[in-house]
Design a protein around this motif. Structure first.
Motif, PDB file in Angstrom:
ATOM      1  N   ASP A 135       0.809  -1.222   0.000  1.00  0.00           N
ATOM      2  CA  ASP A 135       0.000   0.000   0.000  1.00  0.00           C
ATOM      3  C   ASP A 135       0.843   1.273   0.000  1.00  0.00           C
ATOM      4  O   ASP A 135       0.340   2.349  -0.314  1.00  0.00           O
ATOM      5  CB  ASP A 135      -0.952  -0.003   1.202  1.00  0.00           C
ATOM      6  CG  ASP A 135      -1.984  -1.114   1.096  1.00  0.00           C
ATOM      7  OD1 ASP A 135      -1.960  -1.825   0.070  1.00  0.00           O
ATOM      8  OD2 ASP A 135      -2.797  -1.280   2.020  1.00  0.00           O
ATOM      9  N   SER A 136       2.110   1.147   0.405  1.00  0.00           N
ATOM     10  CA  SER A 136       2.950   2.344   0.448  1.00  0.00           C
ATOM     11  C   SER A 136       3.254   2.853  -0.953  1.00  0.00           C
ATOM     12  O   SER A 136       3.539   4.029  -1.147  1.00  0.00           O
ATOM     13  CB  SER A 136       4.264   2.029   1.164  1.00  0.00           C
ATOM     14  OG  SER A 136       5.070   1.205   0.331  1.00  0.00           O
ATOM     15  N   GLY A 137       3.204   1.959  -1.944  1.00  0.00           N
ATOM     16  CA  GLY A 137       3.497   2.352  -3.311  1.00  0.00           C
ATOM     17  C   GLY A 137       4.974   2.613  -3.572  1.00  0.00           C
ATOM     18  O   GLY A 137       5.352   3.105  -4.629  1.00  0.00           O
ATOM     19  N   LEU A 138       5.836   2.281  -2.585  1.00  0.00           N
ATOM     20  CA  LEU A 138       7.255   2.597  -2.748  1.00  0.00           C
ATOM     21  C   LEU A 138       7.942   1.707  -3.775  1.00  0.00           C
ATOM     22  O   LEU A 138       8.882   2.141  -4.438  1.00  0.00           O
ATOM     23  CB  LEU A 138       7.984   2.466  -1.404  1.00  0.00           C
ATOM     24  CG  LEU A 138       7.765   3.594  -0.386  1.00  0.00           C
ATOM     25  CD1 LEU A 138       8.689   3.420   0.792  1.00  0.00           C
ATOM     26  CD2 LEU A 138       7.968   4.956  -1.030  1.00  0.00           C
ATOM     27  N   THR A 139       7.468   0.455  -3.876  1.00  0.00           N
ATOM     28  CA  THR A 139       8.149  -0.447  -4.813  1.00  0.00           C
ATOM     29  C   THR A 139       8.037   0.085  -6.243  1.00  0.00           C
ATOM     30  O   THR A 139       8.943  -0.099  -7.051  1.00  0.00           O
ATOM     31  CB  THR A 139       7.561  -1.876  -4.740  1.00  0.00           C
ATOM     32  OG1 THR A 139       6.157  -1.770  -4.556  1.00  0.00           O
ATOM     33  CG2 THR A 139       8.155  -2.653  -3.606  1.00  0.00           C
ATOM     34  N   LYS A 140       6.913   0.770  -6.518  1.00  0.00           N
ATOM     35  CA  LYS A 140       6.752   1.341  -7.868  1.00  0.00           C
ATOM     36  C   LYS A 140       7.730   2.484  -8.098  1.00  0.00           C
ATOM     37  O   LYS A 140       8.035   2.844  -9.222  1.00  0.00           O
ATOM     38  CB  LYS A 140       5.318   1.828  -8.054  1.00  0.00           C
ATOM     39  CG  LYS A 140       4.368   0.685  -8.371  1.00  0.00           C
ATOM     40  CD  LYS A 140       2.988   1.204  -8.750  1.00  0.00           C
ATOM     41  CE  LYS A 140       1.963   0.103  -8.597  1.00  0.00           C
ATOM     42  NZ  LYS A 140       0.832   0.517  -7.763  1.00  0.00           N
ATOM     43  N   LYS A 141       8.179   3.098  -6.987  1.00  0.00           N
ATOM     44  CA  LYS A 141       9.112   4.224  -7.119  1.00  0.00           C
ATOM     45  C   LYS A 141      10.561   3.753  -7.089  1.00  0.00           C
ATOM     46  O   LYS A 141      11.471   4.543  -6.839  1.00  0.00           O
ATOM     47  CB  LYS A 141       8.881   5.228  -5.995  1.00  0.00           C
ATOM     48  CG  LYS A 141       7.533   5.918  -6.075  1.00  0.00           C
ATOM     49  CD  LYS A 141       7.392   6.932  -4.964  1.00  0.00           C
ATOM     50  CE  LYS A 141       5.989   7.529  -4.957  1.00  0.00           C
ATOM     51  NZ  LYS A 141       5.758   8.326  -3.743  1.00  0.00           N
TER      52      LYS A 141
END
Lengths: 287, 406
Positions: free
Chosen positions: B59-65
């Motif tokens: 949910d943090s969306g960090l992996t996409k970044k």
């Protein structure tokens, strides 16, 4: 003083579980020479069996009291036939390792599906409620546990020490070849004995289901104490393990009253003392 | 031969050098979930906390970044020595950045010390002791979900005010039980009640009858259960058996989780009061999170507040990482950053982190429904009162945390 009577009685109740379990262990060790570390896991299976019978098939406590020991006993016999029998004549360590491994696997499987907090199992309606004894409120179910397990313990003792079948069994452990020569199927007797010991564990499991939660680790928590009971009573001595079971329940109960912090170590302290003074256990004989 | 040996040594040295590839300023994060995976607290934390941690990563969306985030886990078996050993290895060898969850107060206190010594980071959700943000507070520890102060001032105060003015405690014999008994005693006395006695029982007790008989003989109106998990479940079940509840004494389950209520069954648990900071059926946010969580659990259990806290604490940590743009691999720096940001997530709502490391969010006093009130599986609580964040946790001016003294 009243509180003391109550604690004595409570100790006796816990003692019944110790007695039933250590009796099964003593029977198995005495007849098969196996230190059965899977005993706690099979006790747990007895309780789960009762739970499944009630919630899956709608069969109540009284059916479970008969069916669970038989079903788990058969499972035990399969274990004996497929795994344990290959260890006959080997060092105790092998049996210990095998049964310990079996226990871990069984517990792991149950824990995977049922978690660790367990499932509720209600006290049968006929045994609900309690009576006021003046010094304490005794739940009827707990009274039933004491009486029933005493009867079972005595019956087992009678079966092994006083009947012809028991005599065969004892002879078969003493000298299997000679007994075989008389046309008795010794391997089958050994399998049945293991089944009997396991059945006793499962029976204790059913008895404890309404008191404790039906949990995958209910046996693992208990088995260590029960082993201490067997060591104190003398490995393989049937009467010894029954009496020690009840006696240690009482000792533990008194400890919970006088010095509760030590209540889960007192049994082991006693074990050390007994081993120092009489290494064969209270009723064991040197071999 | 010599050449071969030196080549081998060089190779090994290179492998080791790349193996410890955590350098300040990269985008690599390692989370270690440390809790009871198999014992009496496994259902209220355990594998569920690992699932919650993985959900936070997603949910943090960090992996996409472009961040690389790993979640590992281990079983501390509720033993401080084992817990500290695992944490030490994680920090020294595996380069773990965050120690998450860590229930069992005795373990949490020991791990908090270690995190401070190694400048690591402890995001504690599972432990209860309020000491973590008082005398044992640390610049490397944030205490997330609840503490013994919350429980005492929720259930303890409520029961005392509704007439239960004499108390007897059944206390688990370790750091958590002692803290809970101490905090509840203070709350009971502040509300005009009196404590008439207490008995300590070993952690993980199957049979409570001896202790319950002592509680019964005390004639106290309320029997306070300063324990948790399987111990609480057994004590409540056996109290019903010994006619304690029908005899007029009331049980105060000071720390109780939805997993415990599930294990007891509503028939036994109905009417009990309990304090939690999270319940799956509070609002749309909690319901959505819980549904997703439940689908991933093998036994389809709803999340406990501890598991929800693991999710929430890691989500906040990731927000702080995102705003820094890189992982400093510096525990104290991360804690300082996290303290400057208000907390906000769908699970606990809006909140803040105090200078002593205490997270503030509201707590709720619930009553367990009776079987007829429950509309289906896991529909267990009805809300009795909401305790505002500033009343649910130790006020800053009363905190004994040395960090606050300048």
């Amino acid at each position: 003083m009243q509180a003391l009577y109550a604690q004595l009685l409570v100790g006796l109740i816990n003692g019944s579980f110790y007695a039933l379990l250590s009796l099964g262990l003593a029977v198995i060790f005495g007849m098969l020479n196996i230190i059965n570390f899977a005993h706690g896991a099979l006790y747990m299976m007895g309780a789960f069996c009762a739970y499944f019978l009630l919630n899956g098939l709608g069969l109540n406590y009284w059916y479970a009291l008969v069916i669970a020991p038989v079903a788990v006993g058969i499972f035990g016999m399969v274990l004996e036939r497929t795994l344990l029998k290959w260890l006959a004549g080997l060092d105790h360590l092998y049996g210990l390792l095998l049964t310990f491994g079996i226990a871990l696997i069984i517990q792991g499987v149950f824990q995977n599906y049922f978690g660790s907090s367990g499932l509720p199992y209600a006290i049968p309606s006929q045994l609900q409620g309690g009576m006021n004894l003046g010094f304490m409120f005794l739940p009827i179910y707990r009274g039933w546990v004491v009486v029933f397990s005493l009867v079972v313990c005595l019956a087992t003792w009678y079966l092994i020490e006083r009947t012809r079948l028991g005599a065969y069994l004892r002879a078969a452990t003493e000298n299997p070849n000679l007994v075989r020569a008389f046309g008795i199927n010794v391997p089958r007797m050994i399998t049945l004995t293991y089944g009997l010991g396991i059945g006793l564990a499962a029976l204790a499991g059913v008895l404890s289901a309404p008191i404790n939660q039906v949990r995958p680790l209910m046996g693992a928590d208990l088995i260590i104490v029960v082993f201490a009971v067997v060591v104190i009573g003398g490995m393989g001595s049937i009467m010894g393990s029954v009496i020690t079971g009840f006696a240690l329940g009482v000792v533990e109960g008194l400890t919970k009253y006088f010095y509760p912090e030590a209540s889960n170590t007192v049994v082991f302290v006693l074990m050390v003392l007994v081993l120092l003074v009489k290494p064969t256990g209270l009723t064991g004989r040197a071999t | 031969m010599n050449k071969k040996l030196s080549a081998l040594m060089l190779g090994t040295a290179l492998a080791l050098a790349t193996g410890t590839g955590a350098f300040a300023g990269d985008k690599v994060v390692k989370i270690g979930v440390l809790n009871d995976m198999s014992g009496l607290y496994a259902d209220l934390a355990g594998p569920g906390s690992v699932i919650a941690a993985q959900m936070a990563v997603e949910d943090s969306g960090l992996t996409k970044k472009g961040w690389k985030i790993d979640v590992i886990s281990a079983d501390h078996q509720n033993k401080p020595d084992i817990g500290v050993n695992i944490a030490r290895q994680w920090i020294d060898v595996d380069k773990v950045d965050v120690l998450a969850d860590v229930p069992t107060s005795s373990v949490a206190l020991a791990v908090s010390n270690l995190a401070k010594e190694k400048n690591s980071l402890l995001l504690d959700s599972g432990a209860g002791t309020s000491d973590l943000t008082n005398k044992a507070c640390s610049p490397n520890t944030i205490h997330w979900t609840y503490d013994t102060y919350t429980l005492a001032h929720g259930t303890g105060t409520a029961l005392t005010k509704s007439g239960g003015n004499t108390w007897f405690f059944l206390t688990a014999d370790y750091a958590f039980g002692a803290a809970l008994e101490r905090d509840t005693t203070a709350a009971v006395e502040a509300a005009g009640g009196k404590v008439v006695g207490a008995v300590k029982h070993p952690l993980n007790t199957a049979d409570f009858s001896s202790f319950l008989l002592q509680a019964q003989a005390s004639k106290a109106k309320v029997i306070g259960l300063a324990n948790a998990g399987g111990d609480t479940v057994n004590a409540i079940k056996q109290a019903a058996e010994f006619g304690i509840t029908s005899g007029g004494q009331k049980l105060a389950s000071l720390l109780m989780f939805i997993s415990d209520v599930h294990a007891l069954g509503l028939k036994t648990a109905k009417g009990l009061n309990l304090t939690e900071t999270f319940y799956w059926d509070l609002n749309d946010g909690t319901r959505a999170f819980s549904k997703r969580f439940q689908e991933r659990m093998k036994n389809h259990a709803m999340p406990t507040m501890i598991q929800a806290g693991v999710y929430s604490s890691l989500l906040h940590y990731f927000k702080a990482l995102d705003s820094l743009g890189e992982n400093p691999h510096d525990g104290a720096k991360m804690v300082a950053k996290m303290k400057t940001m208000p907390t906000d997530d769908p699970v606990f709502g809006k909140g803040s982190i105090e200078p002593n490391g205490r997270v503030l969010h509201p707590a709720y006093l619930f009553e367990v429904k009776s079987p007829s009130e429950s509309k289906g599986p896991w529909d267990y609580y009805k809300l009795v009162a909401t305790i505002p964040a500033n009343e649910a946790f130790t006020p800053l001016d009363k905190s004994t945390c040395p960090l606050l003294k300048k």
